[in-house]
Design a protein around this motif. Sequence first.
Motif, PDB file in Angstrom:
ATOM      1  N   ALA A 116       0.839  -1.198   0.000  1.00  0.00           N
ATOM      2  CA  ALA A 116       0.000   0.000   0.000  1.00  0.00           C
ATOM      3  C   ALA A 116       0.875   1.249   0.000  1.00  0.00           C
ATOM      4  CB  ALA A 116      -0.901  -0.011   1.214  1.00  0.00           C
ATOM      5  N   SER A 117       0.586   2.173  -0.901  1.00  0.00           N
ATOM      6  CA  SER A 117       1.342   3.411  -0.968  1.00  0.00           C
ATOM      7  C   SER A 117       0.690   4.495  -0.112  1.00  0.00           C
ATOM      8  CB  SER A 117       1.459   3.889  -2.411  1.00  0.00           C
ATOM      9  OG  SER A 117       0.172   4.088  -2.954  1.00  0.00           O
ATOM     10  N   ASP A 118      -0.579   4.348   0.157  1.00  0.00           N
ATOM     11  CA  ASP A 118      -1.318   5.303   0.964  1.00  0.00           C
ATOM     12  C   ASP A 118      -1.109   4.963   2.441  1.00  0.00           C
ATOM     13  OD1 ASP A 118      -3.100   7.187   1.882  1.00  0.00           O
ATOM     14  OD2 ASP A 118      -4.884   6.011   1.382  1.00  0.00           O
ATOM     15  N   PRO A 119      -0.704   5.917   3.276  1.00  0.00           N
ATOM     16  CA  PRO A 119      -0.466   5.599   4.695  1.00  0.00           C
ATOM     17  C   PRO A 119      -1.728   5.138   5.428  1.00  0.00           C
ATOM     18  CG  PRO A 119      -0.155   7.942   4.278  1.00  0.00           C
ATOM     19  CD  PRO A 119      -0.373   7.295   2.965  1.00  0.00           C
ATOM     20  N   ILE A 120      -2.883   5.663   5.053  1.00  0.00           N
ATOM     21  CA  ILE A 120      -4.132   5.239   5.683  1.00  0.00           C
ATOM     22  C   ILE A 120      -4.434   3.793   5.308  1.00  0.00           C
ATOM     23  CG2 ILE A 120      -6.603   5.692   5.887  1.00  0.00           C
ATOM     24  CD1 ILE A 120      -4.873   7.915   7.057  1.00  0.00           C
ATOM     25  N   GLN A 121      -4.240   3.473   4.050  1.00  0.00           N
ATOM     26  CA  GLN A 121      -4.463   2.103   3.590  1.00  0.00           C
ATOM     27  C   GLN A 121      -3.484   1.151   4.279  1.00  0.00           C
ATOM     28  OE1 GLN A 121      -3.742   1.490  -0.578  1.00  0.00           O
ATOM     29  NE2 GLN A 121      -5.043  -0.324  -0.657  1.00  0.00           N
ATOM     30  N   GLN A 122      -2.234   1.556   4.432  1.00  0.00           N
ATOM     31  CA  GLN A 122      -1.242   0.717   5.098  1.00  0.00           C
ATOM     32  C   GLN A 122      -1.609   0.510   6.562  1.00  0.00           C
ATOM     33  OE1 GLN A 122       1.342  -0.883   3.568  1.00  0.00           O
ATOM     34  NE2 GLN A 122       1.481  -1.940   5.519  1.00  0.00           N
ATOM     35  N   LEU A 123      -2.086   1.546   7.223  1.00  0.00           N
ATOM     36  CA  LEU A 123      -2.523   1.430   8.614  1.00  0.00           C
ATOM     37  C   LEU A 123      -3.688   0.451   8.740  1.00  0.00           C
ATOM     38  CD1 LEU A 123      -2.246   2.450  11.534  1.00  0.00           C
ATOM     39  CD2 LEU A 123      -3.866   4.244  10.943  1.00  0.00           C
ATOM     40  N   PHE A 124      -4.634   0.548   7.808  1.00  0.00           N
ATOM     41  CA  PHE A 124      -5.773  -0.379   7.800  1.00  0.00           C
ATOM     42  C   PHE A 124      -5.295  -1.823   7.634  1.00  0.00           C
ATOM     43  CE2 PHE A 124      -8.928  -2.772   5.340  1.00  0.00           C
ATOM     44  CZ  PHE A 124      -9.980  -2.757   6.239  1.00  0.00           C
ATOM     45  N   LEU A 125      -4.390  -2.060   6.690  1.00  0.00           N
ATOM     46  CA  LEU A 125      -3.872  -3.410   6.472  1.00  0.00           C
ATOM     47  C   LEU A 125      -3.120  -3.928   7.694  1.00  0.00           C
ATOM     48  CD1 LEU A 125      -2.614  -3.171   2.781  1.00  0.00           C
ATOM     49  CD2 LEU A 125      -4.641  -4.350   3.632  1.00  0.00           C
ATOM     50  N   ASP A 126      -2.362  -3.048   8.344  1.00  0.00           N
ATOM     51  CA  ASP A 126      -1.643  -3.447   9.555  1.00  0.00           C
ATOM     52  C   ASP A 126      -2.617  -3.843  10.660  1.00  0.00           C
ATOM     53  OD1 ASP A 126       0.734  -2.951   8.260  1.00  0.00           O
ATOM     54  OD2 ASP A 126       1.021  -0.961   9.174  1.00  0.00           O
ATOM     55  N   LYS A 127      -3.688  -3.088  10.826  1.00  0.00           N
ATOM     56  CA  LYS A 127      -4.682  -3.394  11.859  1.00  0.00           C
ATOM     57  C   LYS A 127      -5.412  -4.711  11.554  1.00  0.00           C
ATOM     58  CE  LYS A 127      -4.244  -0.157  14.803  1.00  0.00           C
ATOM     59  NZ  LYS A 127      -3.897  -0.446  16.200  1.00  0.00           N
ATOM     60  N   VAL A 128      -5.717  -4.952  10.288  1.00  0.00           N
ATOM     61  CA  VAL A 128      -6.371  -6.209   9.912  1.00  0.00           C
ATOM     62  C   VAL A 128      -5.451  -7.383  10.210  1.00  0.00           C
ATOM     63  CG1 VAL A 128      -7.197  -7.565   7.945  1.00  0.00           C
ATOM     64  CG2 VAL A 128      -7.915  -5.193   8.201  1.00  0.00           C
ATOM     65  N   ARG A 129      -4.185  -7.249   9.885  1.00  0.00           N
ATOM     66  CA  ARG A 129      -3.220  -8.325  10.170  1.00  0.00           C
ATOM     67  C   ARG A 129      -3.059  -8.534  11.681  1.00  0.00           C
ATOM     68  NH1 ARG A 129       0.038  -5.741   5.623  1.00  0.00           N
ATOM     69  NH2 ARG A 129      -0.615  -6.968   3.814  1.00  0.00           N
ATOM     70  N   GLU A 130      -3.017  -7.443  12.443  1.00  0.00           N
ATOM     71  CA  GLU A 130      -2.904  -7.532  13.899  1.00  0.00           C
ATOM     72  C   GLU A 130      -4.124  -8.237  14.497  1.00  0.00           C
ATOM     73  OE1 GLU A 130      -3.015  -4.444  17.658  1.00  0.00           O
ATOM     74  OE2 GLU A 130      -2.303  -3.727  15.720  1.00  0.00           O
ATOM     75  N   TYR A 131      -5.317  -7.887  14.009  1.00  0.00           N
ATOM     76  CA  TYR A 131      -6.549  -8.521  14.486  1.00  0.00           C
ATOM     77  C   TYR A 131      -6.552 -10.007  14.154  1.00  0.00           C
ATOM     78  CZ  TYR A 131     -11.454  -9.425  15.328  1.00  0.00           C
ATOM     79  OH  TYR A 131     -12.629  -9.942  15.798  1.00  0.00           O
ATOM     80  N   LYS A 132      -6.059 -10.351  12.983  1.00  0.00           N
ATOM     81  CA  LYS A 132      -6.000 -11.757  12.581  1.00  0.00           C
ATOM     82  C   LYS A 132      -5.106 -12.551  13.530  1.00  0.00           C
ATOM     83  CE  LYS A 132      -4.813 -14.783   8.736  1.00  0.00           C
ATOM     84  NZ  LYS A 132      -4.240 -14.877   7.409  1.00  0.00           N
ATOM     85  N   GLN A 133      -3.987 -11.977  13.926  1.00  0.00           N
ATOM     86  CA  GLN A 133      -3.085 -12.657  14.859  1.00  0.00           C
ATOM     87  C   GLN A 133      -3.717 -12.798  16.236  1.00  0.00           C
ATOM     88  OE1 GLN A 133       0.501 -10.352  14.771  1.00  0.00           O
ATOM     89  NE2 GLN A 133       1.273 -11.345  12.922  1.00  0.00           N
TER      90      GLN A 133
END
Length: 107
Positions: free
Chosen positions: A32-49
């Motif tokens: 993700a090049s957009d910082p908001i999109q990257q933050l969203f992806l990081d949170k989704v991955r964190e929730y998955k863990q």
Amino acid sequence: MMLSQSILAGVRVLRTEARRNIAIVAPALNKASDPIQQLFLDKVREYKQKSAGGKLVDSNPEIERELKNELERVAKQYGSDGKTDMLKFPEFKFPDVKIDPISQGAN
């Protein structure tokens, strides 16, 4: 003449659809090049863990107690015997009914 026009129209539609499909899929394939999109992806991955164990994420004893009270209330409301797991989807059993064949009368 008519056939070539319809072929050209079909090629234009296919080119447009291919461009749209690539535009949709490309961001998912790249980082993700957009910082908001990257933050969203990081949170989704964190929730998955965090949710890997199948329990509530970031719960505390108060939330666990509320969940237990709600499950007991629902069980009482729907007539559970206390042994039924209310978190499990119910199993339906439909017995096979024996159907008598239609007998044709002798003429």
